[in-house]
Design a protein around this motif. Sequence first.
Motif, PDB file in Angstrom:
ATOM      1  N   ALA A  60       0.831  -1.211   0.000  1.00 28.88           N
ATOM      2  CA  ALA A  60       0.000   0.000   0.000  1.00 28.88           C
ATOM      3  C   ALA A  60       0.864   1.259   0.000  1.00 28.88           C
ATOM      4  O   ALA A  60       0.538   2.242  -0.665  1.00 28.88           O
ATOM      5  CB  ALA A  60      -0.939  -0.004   1.193  1.00 28.88           C
ATOM      6  N   VAL A  61       1.971   1.223   0.740  1.00 28.10           N
ATOM      7  CA  VAL A  61       2.883   2.369   0.763  1.00 28.10           C
ATOM      8  C   VAL A  61       3.498   2.585  -0.623  1.00 28.10           C
ATOM      9  O   VAL A  61       3.522   3.699  -1.148  1.00 28.10           O
ATOM     10  CB  VAL A  61       3.981   2.179   1.832  1.00 28.10           C
ATOM     11  N   VAL A  62       3.985   1.499  -1.218  1.00 29.30           N
ATOM     12  CA  VAL A  62       4.606   1.607  -2.540  1.00 29.30           C
ATOM     13  C   VAL A  62       3.566   2.016  -3.586  1.00 29.30           C
ATOM     14  O   VAL A  62       3.834   2.872  -4.436  1.00 29.30           O
ATOM     15  CB  VAL A  62       5.301   0.277  -2.921  1.00 29.30           C
ATOM     16  N   PHE A  63       2.381   1.414  -3.528  1.00 29.24           N
ATOM     17  CA  PHE A  63       1.332   1.732  -4.492  1.00 29.24           C
ATOM     18  C   PHE A  63       0.915   3.201  -4.394  1.00 29.24           C
ATOM     19  O   PHE A  63       0.742   3.879  -5.414  1.00 29.24           O
ATOM     20  CB  PHE A  63       0.134   0.814  -4.261  1.00 29.24           C
ATOM     21  N   GLY A  64       0.774   3.707  -3.187  1.00 31.69           N
ATOM     22  CA  GLY A  64       0.445   5.116  -3.009  1.00 31.69           C
ATOM     23  C   GLY A  64       1.544   6.037  -3.512  1.00 31.69           C
ATOM     24  O   GLY A  64       1.272   7.064  -4.140  1.00 31.69           O
TER      25      GLY A  64
END
Length: 153
Positions: A60-64
């Motif tokens: 989720a961090v990388v995707f955001g």
Amino acid sequence: MRYGRQGAVLYWRWKGPQREDFGARGLIVRFVVNIIALWAAQFLIPGFWINGLGSLVFGAVVFGTVNAFIKPMLLMFSCLLTCATLGFFTLIVNALMLALTAWIAGLFDLSFHLDGFLAAFFGALVISLVSTLLSKWADSHMLRPANRNRTEW
């Protein structure tokens, strides 16, 4: 975004980001929405799986981050192609951003896997739908509850 009627003319007025979107609460809400959308996509789409809570949170961090920094530049450069395909190419860009997220997660030996382009395409489609619905709900119930009873028409 507001729609309305003024006299006999139907108009559209852009309502930009507000102060609540950039605070700690807004950041946390958007992060949780990303986590839930990624979880829903890996639950619904065969060929897309995330094993473990750590992989889900890091994904989720990388995707955001990818969506915040790389996606706008890619959309800017592919503007003509997006217009020529009547917006369909945006779905391809979303799939590429999900595939890039899986590749970056693979660099850190996390179990965030995609089995081909179709899994990325349908995964990005599910993520888009879930995050749109959850963001709309969170916007009216968590970020701006005072505006919940006001109609937009």
